[in-house]
Design a protein around this motif. Sequence first.
Motif, PDB file in Angstrom:
ATOM      1  N   SER A 215      20.591   3.410 -22.033  1.00 38.40           N
ATOM      2  CA  SER A 215      21.620   2.460 -21.638  1.00 38.40           C
ATOM      3  C   SER A 215      21.752   1.283 -22.596  1.00 38.40           C
ATOM      4  CB  SER A 215      21.362   1.943 -20.221  1.00 38.40           C
ATOM      5  OG  SER A 215      20.097   1.334 -20.160  1.00 38.40           O
ATOM      6  N   ASN A 216      20.762   1.036 -23.437  1.00 37.60           N
ATOM      7  CA  ASN A 216      20.838  -0.072 -24.389  1.00 37.60           C
ATOM      8  C   ASN A 216      21.215   0.371 -25.797  1.00 37.60           C
ATOM      9  OD1 ASN A 216      20.041  -1.945 -22.466  1.00 37.60           O
ATOM     10  ND2 ASN A 216      17.880  -1.517 -22.817  1.00 37.60           N
ATOM     11  N   ASN A 217      21.549   1.624 -25.942  1.00 39.52           N
ATOM     12  CA  ASN A 217      21.792   2.168 -27.270  1.00 39.52           C
ATOM     13  C   ASN A 217      23.120   2.908 -27.356  1.00 39.52           C
ATOM     14  OD1 ASN A 217      18.731   2.061 -26.756  1.00 39.52           O
ATOM     15  ND2 ASN A 217      18.890   2.163 -28.984  1.00 39.52           N
ATOM     16  N   ALA A 218      23.726   2.796 -28.510  1.00 39.92           N
ATOM     17  CA  ALA A 218      24.929   3.585 -28.757  1.00 39.92           C
ATOM     18  C   ALA A 218      24.557   5.060 -28.800  1.00 39.92           C
ATOM     19  CB  ALA A 218      25.565   3.165 -30.075  1.00 39.92           C
ATOM     20  N   MET A 219      25.549   5.897 -28.519  1.00 41.06           N
ATOM     21  CA  MET A 219      25.367   7.345 -28.570  1.00 41.06           C
ATOM     22  C   MET A 219      26.448   7.936 -29.458  1.00 41.06           C
ATOM     23  SD  MET A 219      22.732   8.071 -26.680  1.00 41.06           S
ATOM     24  CE  MET A 219      22.935   9.839 -26.420  1.00 41.06           C
ATOM     25  N   GLY A 220      26.133   9.072 -30.041  1.00 40.93           N
ATOM     26  CA  GLY A 220      27.114   9.693 -30.923  1.00 40.93           C
ATOM     27  C   GLY A 220      27.091  11.200 -30.825  1.00 40.93           C
ATOM     28  N   TRP A 221      28.182  11.778 -31.303  1.00 38.78           N
ATOM     29  CA  TRP A 221      28.282  13.233 -31.469  1.00 38.78           C
ATOM     30  C   TRP A 221      28.529  13.520 -32.945  1.00 38.78           C
ATOM     31  CZ3 TRP A 221      27.283  16.910 -27.882  1.00 38.78           C
ATOM     32  CH2 TRP A 221      27.274  16.527 -26.541  1.00 38.78           C
TER      33      TRP A 221
ATOM     34  N   ARG B  33      42.471  13.836 -30.013  1.00 37.01           N
ATOM     35  CA  ARG B  33      42.165  15.111 -29.360  1.00 37.01           C
ATOM     36  C   ARG B  33      40.834  15.066 -28.600  1.00 37.01           C
ATOM     37  NH1 ARG B  33      41.131  19.488 -32.343  1.00 37.01           N
ATOM     38  NH2 ARG B  33      40.374  18.341 -34.149  1.00 37.01           N
ATOM     39  N   PHE B  34      39.871  14.325 -29.119  1.00 38.47           N
ATOM     40  CA  PHE B  34      38.549  14.222 -28.507  1.00 38.47           C
ATOM     41  C   PHE B  34      38.376  12.854 -27.856  1.00 38.47           C
ATOM     42  CE2 PHE B  34      36.079  17.382 -31.465  1.00 38.47           C
ATOM     43  CZ  PHE B  34      37.058  18.337 -31.222  1.00 38.47           C
ATOM     44  N   THR B  35      37.617  12.833 -26.758  1.00 45.69           N
ATOM     45  CA  THR B  35      37.303  11.584 -26.079  1.00 45.69           C
ATOM     46  C   THR B  35      35.827  11.554 -25.730  1.00 45.69           C
ATOM     47  OG1 THR B  35      39.521  11.489 -25.102  1.00 45.69           O
ATOM     48  CG2 THR B  35      37.808  10.093 -24.128  1.00 45.69           C
ATOM     49  N   ILE B  36      35.146  10.505 -26.190  1.00 49.94           N
ATOM     50  CA  ILE B  36      33.733  10.329 -25.867  1.00 49.94           C
ATOM     51  C   ILE B  36      33.611   9.360 -24.700  1.00 49.94           C
ATOM     52  CG2 ILE B  36      33.429   8.447 -27.552  1.00 49.94           C
ATOM     53  CD1 ILE B  36      30.597   9.560 -28.073  1.00 49.94           C
ATOM     54  N   SER B  37      32.680   9.630 -23.804  1.00 49.64           N
ATOM     55  CA  SER B  37      32.444   8.750 -22.650  1.00 49.64           C
ATOM     56  C   SER B  37      30.962   8.813 -22.300  1.00 49.64           C
ATOM     57  CB  SER B  37      33.305   9.180 -21.464  1.00 49.64           C
ATOM     58  OG  SER B  37      32.980  10.501 -21.072  1.00 49.64           O
ATOM     59  N   ARG B  38      30.547   7.881 -21.468  1.00 46.55           N
ATOM     60  CA  ARG B  38      29.145   7.860 -21.058  1.00 46.55           C
ATOM     61  C   ARG B  38      29.011   7.365 -19.631  1.00 46.55           C
ATOM     62  NH1 ARG B  38      25.976   4.310 -25.098  1.00 46.55           N
ATOM     63  NH2 ARG B  38      24.240   4.673 -23.637  1.00 46.55           N
ATOM     64  N   ASP B  39      27.944   7.763 -18.997  1.00 42.37           N
ATOM     65  CA  ASP B  39      27.610   7.330 -17.647  1.00 42.37           C
ATOM     66  C   ASP B  39      26.165   6.845 -17.708  1.00 42.37           C
ATOM     67  OD1 ASP B  39      26.854   7.029 -14.997  1.00 42.37           O
ATOM     68  OD2 ASP B  39      28.016   8.745 -14.323  1.00 42.37           O
ATOM     69  N   ASN B  40      25.991   5.542 -17.771  1.00 42.49           N
ATOM     70  CA  ASN B  40      24.642   5.000 -17.912  1.00 42.49           C
ATOM     71  C   ASN B  40      23.799   5.190 -16.655  1.00 42.49           C
ATOM     72  OD1 ASN B  40      25.157   4.273 -20.540  1.00 42.49           O
ATOM     73  ND2 ASN B  40      25.492   2.109 -20.088  1.00 42.49           N
ATOM     74  N   ALA B  41      24.436   5.305 -15.519  1.00 40.84           N
ATOM     75  CA  ALA B  41      23.686   5.534 -14.284  1.00 40.84           C
ATOM     76  C   ALA B  41      23.080   6.936 -14.270  1.00 40.84           C
ATOM     77  CB  ALA B  41      24.586   5.340 -13.081  1.00 40.84           C
ATOM     78  N   GLU B  42      23.786   7.862 -14.917  1.00 43.24           N
ATOM     79  CA  GLU B  42      23.321   9.252 -14.954  1.00 43.24           C
ATOM     80  C   GLU B  42      22.639   9.613 -16.272  1.00 43.24           C
ATOM     81  OE1 GLU B  42      23.398  11.420 -12.473  1.00 43.24           O
ATOM     82  OE2 GLU B  42      24.352   9.958 -11.116  1.00 43.24           O
ATOM     83  N   ASN B  43      22.620   8.661 -17.211  1.00 45.12           N
ATOM     84  CA  ASN B  43      22.029   8.928 -18.537  1.00 45.12           C
ATOM     85  C   ASN B  43      22.690  10.116 -19.235  1.00 45.12           C
ATOM     86  OD1 ASN B  43      20.319   6.804 -18.113  1.00 45.12           O
ATOM     87  ND2 ASN B  43      18.419   7.979 -18.275  1.00 45.12           N
ATOM     88  N   THR B  44      24.004  10.131 -19.199  1.00 47.64           N
ATOM     89  CA  THR B  44      24.723  11.215 -19.853  1.00 47.64           C
ATOM     90  C   THR B  44      25.825  10.672 -20.752  1.00 47.64           C
ATOM     91  OG1 THR B  44      26.246  11.445 -18.002  1.00 47.64           O
ATOM     92  CG2 THR B  44      24.284  12.852 -17.986  1.00 47.64           C
ATOM     93  N   VAL B  45      26.123  11.424 -21.787  1.00 42.80           N
ATOM     94  CA  VAL B  45      27.257  11.141 -22.652  1.00 42.80           C
ATOM     95  C   VAL B  45      28.033  12.451 -22.800  1.00 42.80           C
ATOM     96  CG1 VAL B  45      25.939  11.581 -24.752  1.00 42.80           C
ATOM     97  CG2 VAL B  45      28.012  10.217 -24.872  1.00 42.80           C
ATOM     98  N   SER B  46      29.353  12.342 -22.789  1.00 42.90           N
ATOM     99  CA  SER B  46      30.197  13.523 -22.822  1.00 42.90           C
ATOM    100  C   SER B  46      31.198  13.459 -23.965  1.00 42.90           C
ATOM    101  CB  SER B  46      30.955  13.662 -21.501  1.00 42.90           C
ATOM    102  OG  SER B  46      30.054  13.804 -20.414  1.00 42.90           O
ATOM    103  N   LEU B  47      31.666  14.631 -24.340  1.00 42.12           N
ATOM    104  CA  LEU B  47      32.716  14.733 -25.346  1.00 42.12           C
ATOM    105  C   LEU B  47      33.758  15.706 -24.832  1.00 42.12           C
ATOM    106  CD1 LEU B  47      33.506  13.797 -28.248  1.00 42.12           C
ATOM    107  CD2 LEU B  47      32.561  15.981 -29.046  1.00 42.12           C
ATOM    108  N   GLN B  48      34.901  15.169 -24.436  1.00 47.62           N
ATOM    109  CA  GLN B  48      36.018  15.987 -23.990  1.00 47.62           C
ATOM    110  C   GLN B  48      36.821  16.389 -25.216  1.00 47.62           C
ATOM    111  OE1 GLN B  48      36.881  17.154 -20.874  1.00 47.62           O
ATOM    112  NE2 GLN B  48      38.466  18.314 -21.944  1.00 47.62           N
TER     113      GLN B  48
END
Length: 123
Positions: A29-35, A66-81
């Motif tokens: 939750s304190n760090n950026a995430m990437g794909w 075309r792509f969308t990155i998102s994150r859910d810090n409560a669930e500790n997940t990051v997604s790429l649509q």
Amino acid sequence: VQLQASGGGLVQAGGSLRLSCAASGRIFSNNAMGWFRQAPGKEREFVATISWSGSGTHYAEPVKGRFTISRDNAENTVSLQMNSLKPEDTAVYYCAAARRPVSGRGQYEYAYWGQGTLVTVSS
């Protein structure tokens, strides 16, 4: 810290896929995430990044719109649509956790890497 990417598969051009990355451990939750992605015979390249809060995102030119990155810090997940997929999007996609709350496209900025998930787009 462990990152587990999932959601890859085979899709026809024009189709969509949603990749997910689950993070375990203290860092998230304190760090950026990437794909990032690596196509056959090519070097790994930046795809998208999202800041620790989710308020800031940045995309590589080939995937913008075309792509969308998102994150859910409560669930500790990051997604790429991924929408409007093209054959040139075929690659192994990796999620990564950055060293800082906000990061860019440099792979050196990311300290932890998942195992990758394969996306194949057929024409």
